[in-house]
Design an enzyme around this catalytic site. Structure first.
Site, PDB file in Angstrom:
ATOM      1  N   CYS C 186     -65.633  25.482 -49.938  1.00 15.71           N
ATOM      2  CA  CYS C 186     -65.506  24.246 -49.186  1.00 15.71           C
ATOM      3  C   CYS C 186     -66.737  23.531 -48.648  1.00 15.71           C
ATOM      4  O   CYS C 186     -66.777  22.601 -48.205  1.00 15.71           O
ATOM      5  CB  CYS C 186     -64.812  24.617 -47.705  1.00 15.71           C
ATOM      6  SG  CYS C 186     -63.049  25.433 -47.863  1.00 15.71           S
ATOM      7  N   HIS C 326     -68.430  19.584 -39.713  1.00 20.49           N
ATOM      8  CA  HIS C 326     -67.465  20.535 -40.609  1.00 20.49           C
ATOM      9  C   HIS C 326     -66.043  20.336 -39.688  1.00 20.49           C
ATOM     10  O   HIS C 326     -64.854  19.958 -40.374  1.00 20.49           O
ATOM     11  CB  HIS C 326     -67.915  21.855 -40.893  1.00 20.49           C
ATOM     12  CG  HIS C 326     -66.853  22.509 -41.766  1.00 20.49           C
ATOM     13  ND1 HIS C 326     -66.627  22.192 -43.017  1.00 20.49           N
ATOM     14  CD2 HIS C 326     -66.054  23.549 -41.710  1.00 20.49           C
ATOM     15  CE1 HIS C 326     -65.807  23.154 -43.434  1.00 20.49           C
ATOM     16  NE2 HIS C 326     -65.405  24.029 -42.710  1.00 20.49           N
ATOM     17  N   GLU C 337     -70.097  26.449 -35.162  1.00 17.80           N
ATOM     18  CA  GLU C 337     -71.028  25.113 -35.531  1.00 17.80           C
ATOM     19  C   GLU C 337     -71.626  24.276 -34.533  1.00 17.80           C
ATOM     20  O   GLU C 337     -72.608  23.878 -34.576  1.00 17.80           O
ATOM     21  CB  GLU C 337     -69.704  24.001 -36.283  1.00 17.80           C
ATOM     22  CG  GLU C 337     -70.572  22.864 -36.582  1.00 17.80           C
ATOM     23  CD  GLU C 337     -69.430  22.032 -37.555  1.00 17.80           C
ATOM     24  OE1 GLU C 337     -68.217  22.338 -37.627  1.00 17.80           O
ATOM     25  OE2 GLU C 337     -69.767  21.010 -38.204  1.00 17.80           O
ATOM     26  N   LYS C 358     -61.530  15.469 -40.008  1.00 17.33           N
ATOM     27  CA  LYS C 358     -60.591  16.514 -40.606  1.00 17.33           C
ATOM     28  C   LYS C 358     -59.379  16.332 -39.485  1.00 17.33           C
ATOM     29  O   LYS C 358     -58.293  16.957 -39.817  1.00 17.33           O
ATOM     30  CB  LYS C 358     -60.998  18.105 -40.707  1.00 17.33           C
ATOM     31  CG  LYS C 358     -62.065  18.185 -41.822  1.00 17.33           C
ATOM     32  CD  LYS C 358     -62.454  19.723 -42.063  1.00 17.33           C
ATOM     33  CE  LYS C 358     -63.441  19.878 -43.135  1.00 17.33           C
ATOM     34  NZ  LYS C 358     -64.603  19.331 -42.807  1.00 17.33           N
ATOM     35  N   HIS C 363     -58.199  19.099 -43.989  1.00 19.56           N
ATOM     36  CA  HIS C 363     -59.192  20.041 -44.657  1.00 19.56           C
ATOM     37  C   HIS C 363     -59.135  19.978 -46.311  1.00 19.56           C
ATOM     38  O   HIS C 363     -58.178  20.891 -46.589  1.00 19.56           O
ATOM     39  CB  HIS C 363     -59.204  21.304 -43.958  1.00 19.56           C
ATOM     40  CG  HIS C 363     -60.660  22.118 -44.703  1.00 19.56           C
ATOM     41  ND1 HIS C 363     -61.555  21.582 -45.659  1.00 19.56           N
ATOM     42  CD2 HIS C 363     -61.093  23.244 -44.261  1.00 19.56           C
ATOM     43  CE1 HIS C 363     -62.347  22.417 -45.897  1.00 19.56           C
ATOM     44  NE2 HIS C 363     -62.242  23.366 -45.102  1.00 19.56           N
ATOM     45  N   PHE C 422     -65.881  29.297 -47.484  1.00 16.27           N
ATOM     46  CA  PHE C 422     -65.584  30.686 -47.900  1.00 16.27           C
ATOM     47  C   PHE C 422     -66.604  30.995 -48.909  1.00 16.27           C
ATOM     48  O   PHE C 422     -67.204  30.039 -49.745  1.00 16.27           O
ATOM     49  CB  PHE C 422     -64.215  30.831 -48.574  1.00 16.27           C
ATOM     50  CG  PHE C 422     -62.991  30.823 -47.793  1.00 16.27           C
ATOM     51  CD1 PHE C 422     -63.335  30.718 -46.065  1.00 16.27           C
ATOM     52  CD2 PHE C 422     -61.800  31.041 -48.290  1.00 16.27           C
ATOM     53  CE1 PHE C 422     -62.280  30.789 -45.286  1.00 16.27           C
ATOM     54  CE2 PHE C 422     -60.654  31.217 -47.185  1.00 16.27           C
ATOM     55  CZ  PHE C 422     -61.004  30.998 -45.735  1.00 16.27           C
TER      56      PHE C 422
END
Lengths: 85, 411, 439
Positions: C186, C326, C337, C358, C363, C422
């Protein structure tokens, strides 16, 4: 397959997530934190999903966060089995 | 990037190898020198109903003792092999990233299709039993940077991390990217690639490339630069390296200095039909130019050796045009392993480094009717003992990818 | 020869400014949920509209999470031929359509030298959608294993290796320089920009068509995120399901899409009077070396990536006018974050608008970093910060200025964009107006 015991849990943990070399899963682990047994949330997601399939129970999404030890997880699973219709 | 940074020549201080003909650097290298091939009939699944049944398959091994048990349910075979190679490379370099400053060590690996065997198992579970049967590990076990992530976790490497996909050429691109990180200030990188995918599902995809030899004879299935060349044999494995900033390596007293990555070039072939020349020659020229090396300084070329007549011809003509006809010894040790997707070029780099260490050019095997004797001085059947200080490694990938890397013996 | 003209002869390296080569974005192409093309995309974002809905690409009724942000993508209307549609996975289709838009926007076609032109694409999932459906086909939905060599698509190998996507774009832009795919889950969309900018700075190319594409809203993807409860199961309210930084957030909404950029050396762009959206001045990535899916408590790696990216751009945190977060809307990410932003930006973290788009476009895994970069470039252009939609109940643990619900007019000269993924990857990208940065 109507009650869920330690032996079964250990067997499923081994199958679904392997086992940490330094940990004796056959010892007294009921109240040891999963983290100390070497299992992270992924390991538990895999194991819980297997339990749900094998026992036909639906456990809440939060079970992995809530159950910190094998005893807590077994209690939740057995409650689920008892409530199963 | 400072001017002095550009001149830094990172040094390779550790090698880890997993290959069809040897599961460690020592085993592989002695097998190569003996001419022992790892190309055989596939045993991981029954290949009898497929048009091709030969591959460079790594024999069954017991991962216990090599890998923590906890990692087994969450790793594809390819990732296990990568973890074994990374551990060997770090041990060889006598480096423990976990003991180094927090962000001093990073990982860049090459990949092609990811953990396809793991993916097949989960696709089968999904379609035959349902979504609830898909493993929690599927979310990453198949994906392209899985080896990078697992290596970084196992060895506590918290610096830059990435994965490059350029089919068979990506291994050299990964090494070049790792070198860039070292020049920008990272102390140590694990880089290279371990790849491979031998499952019924991947086999179907691989066969569809149209490049695979359908011969059933392991000795004649993959014969690049031979008049009988009819396609490639693929395999599994590759090599990972510890590459370090030379000053940092010296400071910690690194035991080995196998070689320096001196030059790199990468190009892409033009669309067919444009009449423009293929890009391999330019990749070689870019790598030589960056290395400030004349063709006459190159002691050996590790060929891409595609194994198909058209691609072999392009490579033979490229080498002959840069070095002159028969102007440099050429070898294709991948005739012993097959083409290892994204792992093949790193394995060739490892082989080149070992060749320099021991002063011997390992041989190409099974090429009994060489097709380009006028162009190529192919080292065949018997290793050639000679001093090797600078080597050129060529790699190409399906689609038009070309990369070239110059490595020089560390002084 | 289409590349002849006033541009440098083939093989000649364009020398950068005396202080070194700088890298700018001169073209943008977008395929996004809620609209095809950068203009529609920007309209959606600034209106604060959400494009999340019940999955329609396949029957998701057996799955736990059934919401997604899908693209209304008609490949024929988007200019692809029937042969291309049959041959290319949706990911590649997105990339080609967005790539064409970016090339047109930059006006660069006919002004590139093939040897000095490259293509770098990011993707997390490659041709997952085709591989998933082809597997169902060749195995008769898992009932048998067909090995008939004529069974399944003739293009299976292209689906097998995602490098096929970059190869298609290379042919379109006539690139014969560096070509490849960067895949870091990602964070791919941010990392591929950083990688491409490195290649241009280093002199390997003057122009790179770069970006990221993912179209993986398919059963296998939904199933694997179900398995780790990473996606939200807010199936009864799809339009408001993606809730970054909201107290009630409970997972991300899967998306799909693509953004492609013409990335160019600054002098090369100036020589041809190109419109410049933004300079790409800093990038860094870190591994958390902790978990393939989890985040550790402290956010140290993300913070270090941010600091390193700012250092590369030679920016003090105070220079940053906007943070594109993010903000995936998982419980863990948004807190992690927020901590990382405070750790890296210090007290400035509280003064800078931070938003997660997002909330509107979901996402889209590897692609989203590129889509976010497109949003950042347009924020610089229009001096508007897109909002965080659905943020109605602030989480006390997330106490920054997340620009809730409505877009905000705001002078934007320098932007930090953050990604987490990930594999443990944590990345940061810095964009700015070229004149903001005196090198």
């Amino acid at each position: 397959m109507d009650t869920f015991d330690t032996t079964t849990l250990v067997q499923l943990l081994r199958e679904c997530a392997g086992e940490e070399e330094e940990v004796d899963l056959d010892g007294d682990i009921l109240d040891t934190a999963f983290e100390d047994l070497g299992y992270d949330s992924l390991a538990l997601f895999n194991t819980v999903s297997r339990i749900e399939r094998d026992y036909g129970v639906e456990l809440p999404d939060e079970v992995v966060a809530v159950a910190q030890t094998p005893r807590q997880l077994m209690d939740l699973v057995n409650t689920g089995i008892a409530e199963r219709v | 990037m400072t001017a002095t940074g550009v001149q830094t020549r990172p040094v390779i201080t550790g090698i880890g190898i997993v290959a069809p003909n040897g599961m460690s650097t020592d085993d592989y290298w002695s097998a190569v020198l003996r001419g022992d091939s790892g190309i055989r009939r596939i045993t991981r699944f029954d290949p009898s109903s497929y048009p091709a049944a030969i591959a460079g398959e790594i024999p069954e091994y017991d991962p216990a003792g090599l890998l923590p048990n906890r990692l087994l349910p969450q790793t594809d075979r390819m990732t296990r092999l990568a973890l074994i190679a990374a551990q060997e490379a770090l041990r060889d370099a006598d480096a423990d990233p976990a003991e180094m400053p927090p962000f001093a060590c990073g990982v860049v690996t090459s990949a092609s299709a990811g953990g396809f065997e793991f993916g097949q198992k989960e696709l089968q579970a999904l379609w035959s039993q349902g979504g609830k049967f898909v493993s929690a590990y599927q979310s990453f076990a198949w994906f392209y940077p899985v080896n990078t992530g697992q290596i970084s976790i196992r060895h506590g490497m918290r610096g830059p991390g990435s994965a490059i996909v350029a089919e068979g050429a990506g291994g050299l691109d990964a090494i070049a990217k790792a070198r860039r990180h070292l020049r920008a200030g990272t102390s140590l990188m694990v880089t290279g690639g371990v790849d491979g995918s031998l499952s019924p599902w991947s086999w179907l995809c691989i066969l569809r490339s149209g490049r695979i030899s359908t011969s059933s004879d392991p000795h004649s299935a993959f014969v690049p630069f031979d008049r009988r060349a009819r396609g490639a044999v693929v395999g599994e494995g590759g090599a990972l390296f510890v590459m370090e900033d030379p000053d940092r390596a010296a400071e910690r007293g690194a035991a080995h200095r196998y070689g320096e990555v001196l030059g790199y070039g990468t190009t892409f072939d033009p669309r067919p039909g444009t009449g423009r020349p293929p890009g391999l020659r330019r990749a070689v020229e870019l790598a030589l130019a960056e290395a400030r090396t004349e063709p006459s300084d190159i002691d050996v070329v590790f060929a891409d050796a595609a194994g198909s007549p058209e691609l072999d011809l392009v490579e033979a003509e490229t080498i002959a045009s840069v070095f002159g006809p028969r102007g440099v010894p050429v070898t294709a040790t991948k005739t012993l392993t097959g083409r290892l997707l994204a792992g093949g070029a790193p394995l060739d780099v490892a082989t080149a480094l070992l060749s320099m260490r021991d002063g011997v050019i390992p041989a190409t095997v099974h090429v009994d009717s060489p097709a380009y004797e006028d162009l190529l001085d192919l080292v065949r059947d018997v290793p050639r003992e000679q001093r090797v200080s600078t080597a050129l490694v060529l790699a190409r990938g399906e689609g038009g990818y070309n990369s070239a890397l110059v490595v020089r013996k560390a002084t | 020869m289409p590349w002849a003209g006033e541009t440098p002869a083939e093989g000649d390296k364009v020398e950068g400014t005396p202080e070194g080569r700088r890298v700018v974005i001169t073209g943008i192409g977008v395929v996004a949920p809620g609209g095809i093309g950068r203009k529609q995309y920007w309209e959606l974002l600034t209106a604060g509209r959400t494009a999340t809905r019940t999955i329609s690409l396949f029957d998701a009724s057996p799955f736990r999470s059934r919401v997604a942000a899908e693209c209304d993508f008609d490949p024929l209307a988007a200019g692809l031929s029937r042969r291309q549609i049959r041959q290319w996975d949706r990911t590649t289709q997105f990339a080609v359509v967005a790539g064409r838009e970016a090339l047109e926007d930059s006006g660069i076609l006919g002004q590139t030298a093939p040897y000095r032109t490259g293509v770098m694409m990011g993707t997390a999932c490659g041709s997952t959608m085709s591989l998933d459906s082809e597997y169902a086909l060749v195995s008769d939905e898992g009932k048998s294993w067909q090995v008939d060599e004529f069974h399944g698509s003739p293009y299976l190998y292209d689906y097998f290796v995602p490098s096929s996507m970059a190869a298609e774009l290379a042919w379109i832009v006539e690139a014969e320089g560096p070509v490849g795919v960067v895949s870091t889950g990602c964070t791919s969309g941010v990392d591929v920009l950083g990688h491409s900018a490195d290649l241009i700075r280093e002199g390997q190319a003057d122009v790179i068509l770069t970006g990221a594409s993912d179209a993986a809203i398919s059963p296998i993807t939904v199933a694997c995120f179900d398995a780790i409860k990473a996606t939200t199961a807010r199936n009864d309210a799809p339009e408001t399901a993606s809730r970054p930084f909201d107290r009630t957030r409970n997972g991300f909404v899967l998306g799909e899409g693509c953004a492609v950029f013409v990335l160019e050396e600054l002098e090369h762009a100036r020589l041809r009077d190109a419109h410049i959206y933004a300079e790409v001045s800093g990038h860094a990535s870190r591994c958390n070396a902790y978990s393939m899916t989890g985040l550790n408590d402290q956010g140290l790696e993300m913070a270090d990536a941010i600091t390193a990216a700012l250092d590369m751009a030679r920016f003090d945190p105070a220079v940053i006018d906007y943070v594109n977060a993010h903000g995936s809307a998982t419980k863990q990410n948004d807190r992690h974050e927020t901590d990382a932003l405070k750790r890296s930006l210090g007290s400035h973290a509280y003064d800078i608008p931070v938003s997660s788009i997002k909330s509107m476009i979901g996402h889209s895994l590897g692609a989203v970093g590129a889509l976010e970069t497109a949003a950042c470039a347009m924020a610089l252009e229009h001096a508007v910060v897109p909002p965080t939609a659905n943020l109605t109940e602030p989480d006390p643990d997330c106490d920054l200025d997340y620009v809730p619900l409505t877009a905000r007019e705001h002078k934007v000269d320098a932007i930090l964009s953050v990604a987490s993924g990930f594999g443990g990857f944590q990345s940061a990208l810095v964009l700015n107006k070229p004149e903001r940065r005196a090198v």
